[in-house]
Design an enzyme around this catalytic site. Sequence first.
Site, PDB file in Angstrom:
ATOM      1  N   GLU A 262       0.828  -1.204   0.000  1.00  0.00           N
ATOM      2  CA  GLU A 262       0.000   0.000   0.000  1.00  0.00           C
ATOM      3  C   GLU A 262       0.868   1.262   0.000  1.00  0.00           C
ATOM      4  O   GLU A 262       0.529   2.262  -0.637  1.00  0.00           O
ATOM      5  CB  GLU A 262      -0.930  -0.001   1.216  1.00  0.00           C
ATOM      6  CG  GLU A 262      -1.935  -1.142   1.236  1.00  0.00           C
ATOM      7  CD  GLU A 262      -2.829  -1.143   0.009  1.00  0.00           C
ATOM      8  OE1 GLU A 262      -3.327  -0.063  -0.370  1.00  0.00           O
ATOM      9  OE2 GLU A 262      -3.017  -2.231  -0.578  1.00  0.00           O
ATOM     10  N   TRP A 265       1.886   2.158  -3.393  1.00  0.00           N
ATOM     11  CA  TRP A 265       0.842   2.712  -4.272  1.00  0.00           C
ATOM     12  C   TRP A 265       1.081   4.200  -4.518  1.00  0.00           C
ATOM     13  O   TRP A 265       0.803   4.713  -5.599  1.00  0.00           O
ATOM     14  CB  TRP A 265      -0.523   2.472  -3.638  1.00  0.00           C
ATOM     15  CG  TRP A 265      -1.689   2.918  -4.462  1.00  0.00           C
ATOM     16  CD1 TRP A 265      -2.403   4.064  -4.325  1.00  0.00           C
ATOM     17  CD2 TRP A 265      -2.279   2.217  -5.575  1.00  0.00           C
ATOM     18  NE1 TRP A 265      -3.403   4.130  -5.272  1.00  0.00           N
ATOM     19  CE2 TRP A 265      -3.354   3.013  -6.046  1.00  0.00           C
ATOM     20  CE3 TRP A 265      -2.006   1.004  -6.198  1.00  0.00           C
ATOM     21  CZ2 TRP A 265      -4.152   2.622  -7.122  1.00  0.00           C
ATOM     22  CZ3 TRP A 265      -2.804   0.614  -7.269  1.00  0.00           C
ATOM     23  CH2 TRP A 265      -3.856   1.416  -7.724  1.00  0.00           C
ATOM     24  N   TRP A 293     -23.592   9.568 -17.920  1.00  0.00           N
ATOM     25  CA  TRP A 293     -23.785   9.871 -16.518  1.00  0.00           C
ATOM     26  C   TRP A 293     -25.089  10.638 -16.303  1.00  0.00           C
ATOM     27  O   TRP A 293     -25.506  11.422 -17.156  1.00  0.00           O
ATOM     28  CB  TRP A 293     -22.640  10.736 -15.984  1.00  0.00           C
ATOM     29  CG  TRP A 293     -21.274  10.142 -16.075  1.00  0.00           C
ATOM     30  CD1 TRP A 293     -20.275  10.503 -16.935  1.00  0.00           C
ATOM     31  CD2 TRP A 293     -20.731   9.074 -15.275  1.00  0.00           C
ATOM     32  NE1 TRP A 293     -19.157   9.747 -16.724  1.00  0.00           N
ATOM     33  CE2 TRP A 293     -19.399   8.853 -15.710  1.00  0.00           C
ATOM     34  CE3 TRP A 293     -21.243   8.295 -14.244  1.00  0.00           C
ATOM     35  CZ2 TRP A 293     -18.575   7.905 -15.154  1.00  0.00           C
ATOM     36  CZ3 TRP A 293     -20.424   7.337 -13.679  1.00  0.00           C
ATOM     37  CH2 TRP A 293     -19.104   7.149 -14.123  1.00  0.00           C
ATOM     38  N   ASN A 331     -10.313   3.127   4.684  1.00  0.00           N
ATOM     39  CA  ASN A 331     -10.027   2.788   3.284  1.00  0.00           C
ATOM     40  C   ASN A 331     -11.074   1.878   2.649  1.00  0.00           C
ATOM     41  O   ASN A 331     -11.503   2.104   1.512  1.00  0.00           O
ATOM     42  CB  ASN A 331      -8.646   2.128   3.171  1.00  0.00           C
ATOM     43  CG  ASN A 331      -8.277   1.842   1.728  1.00  0.00           C
ATOM     44  OD1 ASN A 331      -8.148   2.749   0.937  1.00  0.00           O
ATOM     45  ND2 ASN A 331      -8.146   0.567   1.386  1.00  0.00           N
ATOM     46  N   TRP A 349     -17.784  10.249 -11.724  1.00  0.00           N
ATOM     47  CA  TRP A 349     -16.754  10.059 -10.703  1.00  0.00           C
ATOM     48  C   TRP A 349     -16.076  11.371 -10.316  1.00  0.00           C
ATOM     49  O   TRP A 349     -15.596  11.531  -9.185  1.00  0.00           O
ATOM     50  CB  TRP A 349     -15.704   9.052 -11.160  1.00  0.00           C
ATOM     51  CG  TRP A 349     -14.921   9.418 -12.389  1.00  0.00           C
ATOM     52  CD1 TRP A 349     -15.207   9.087 -13.681  1.00  0.00           C
ATOM     53  CD2 TRP A 349     -13.701  10.180 -12.442  1.00  0.00           C
ATOM     54  NE1 TRP A 349     -14.254   9.596 -14.537  1.00  0.00           N
ATOM     55  CE2 TRP A 349     -13.314  10.275 -13.804  1.00  0.00           C
ATOM     56  CE3 TRP A 349     -12.901  10.796 -11.477  1.00  0.00           C
ATOM     57  CZ2 TRP A 349     -12.177  10.951 -14.219  1.00  0.00           C
ATOM     58  CZ3 TRP A 349     -11.764  11.482 -11.886  1.00  0.00           C
ATOM     59  CH2 TRP A 349     -11.414  11.544 -13.250  1.00  0.00           C
ATOM     60  N   TRP A 372     -10.180   7.049  -7.703  1.00  0.00           N
ATOM     61  CA  TRP A 372     -11.523   7.256  -8.238  1.00  0.00           C
ATOM     62  C   TRP A 372     -11.668   6.622  -9.621  1.00  0.00           C
ATOM     63  O   TRP A 372     -12.696   6.014  -9.938  1.00  0.00           O
ATOM     64  CB  TRP A 372     -11.868   8.748  -8.270  1.00  0.00           C
ATOM     65  CG  TRP A 372     -12.480   9.191  -6.986  1.00  0.00           C
ATOM     66  CD1 TRP A 372     -11.864   9.791  -5.927  1.00  0.00           C
ATOM     67  CD2 TRP A 372     -13.847   9.038  -6.601  1.00  0.00           C
ATOM     68  NE1 TRP A 372     -12.750  10.009  -4.912  1.00  0.00           N
ATOM     69  CE2 TRP A 372     -13.986   9.565  -5.293  1.00  0.00           C
ATOM     70  CE3 TRP A 372     -14.970   8.502  -7.232  1.00  0.00           C
ATOM     71  CZ2 TRP A 372     -15.204   9.575  -4.608  1.00  0.00           C
ATOM     72  CZ3 TRP A 372     -16.185   8.515  -6.546  1.00  0.00           C
ATOM     73  CH2 TRP A 372     -16.294   9.040  -5.255  1.00  0.00           C
TER      74      TRP A 372
END
Length: 454
Positions: A262, A265, A293, A331, A349, A372
Amino acid sequence: MTETTLLWLRQDLRLHDQPALVAAAHAGPVIPVYILDDDAPGQWRIGGAQRWWLHHSLDALGKELAAKHSRLILRRGDAVAILRQLLADTGATRIHAIRHYEPWWRKQEDALGDVLDLYDGNRLSRVEDVTTGAGTPFRVFSSFWRALQAQLPPEQPLPVPRTIPAPEHWPESDALADWDLLPTKPDWSTAFAKDWTPGEAEALVKAKDFPDEVAAYDRRRNLPSEEGTSRLSPHLHHGEVSPRTVYHALGHDAAAAAFLRELAWRDFTAGVLLALPDYGSVNGRRKYDALPWRDDAAAKRDLKAWQQGRTGYPIVDAGMRQLWQSGWMHNRVRMITASFLVKHLLVNWREGERWFWDCLIDADYGNNSVNWQWIAGTGVDANMFGRIMAPLGQSEKFEAGDYIREWVPELADLSDETIHDPDAHGVRPDAYPAKIIGHREGRERALAAAKTLG
């Protein structure tokens, strides 16, 4: 001979493992400078929650520098113009800074040219060194992680310089209080201080203490009702602790593997920004530009209900209320709430990304945009759009009952069996809203929208 240098601080508000500070102190007198430049980032000027954190972090850093007989010079405006003026006013000859990967920082670094010396210190490895065989940044995390591991462990963290030489004359500084970073009328941050202590000292305490918990991280990080995460993310984002300090505090055995993945990342998302600097607003997979959308009045009402934690889905509402009240969200719940907005409500988004950007104390441009787009299925390395999280099932699977009770007090008296879906059990209190959409209905609408792309 010694020469006065400027230390340009940005998202690296620390003295430990600060290679730009070490280089500046070695050269001679140092003038540490932080510039609040709200124009260069454009739409990505830091949000309200980050501004709260920044105020307290700068205050803490100023005190740490004062203890070293140094000062923190604060200025507000065009960073490039201010740094050039400071060079002229102080007689400084060089600027030392840690390298950043947000597009606005890179543009300013280029504009400063040869007078700027950049150092790597906010990532586990130099991002430009972890590339594909073609020499380009990775766009798939699993491949990136394999390549990064070949360059680990990182170098040992640098100690704080014994002394930070001061110039004979200090330039003028703004007063931190005059920047109005703290919210008023209303002060929505009243609960922040209960959960958070910004600054390097607290960051180092967290990094020191977390190794005792890291063995259970892979299991507990998915349980919102437990304190299973490191809570280091805002400290890492603001650069109050370096990734390699955290890495070496943990060691690199099997017990820490899940957390180190992590931590990596953040390096990966920096590489994505290097390749795709506008990733915060442009789909990584351009076919999704045509996704229909929802953007009508009903969609706007649904977006507001999501923002306020009034969707009728307890796990979603708990997460959104935690975000507003504490500036942070667990998270696992970040994924659930984001998926709900994009899939169940079929809201773009970017709307969620912007809300997180304003509300999160750890809102990082790379992490926020990549995460996202992963949830939305629009990114270069992303979850499939047709893979839709079931928030009610996720809530039960990850034992979120106590988490819901903490953040949705209307449901505090419900049992573990009914709290995840009060509607289905006929026990929804009058004070709590009904679901704004059914799970099946939302899922089918999202899949129908995806089918229009062919």
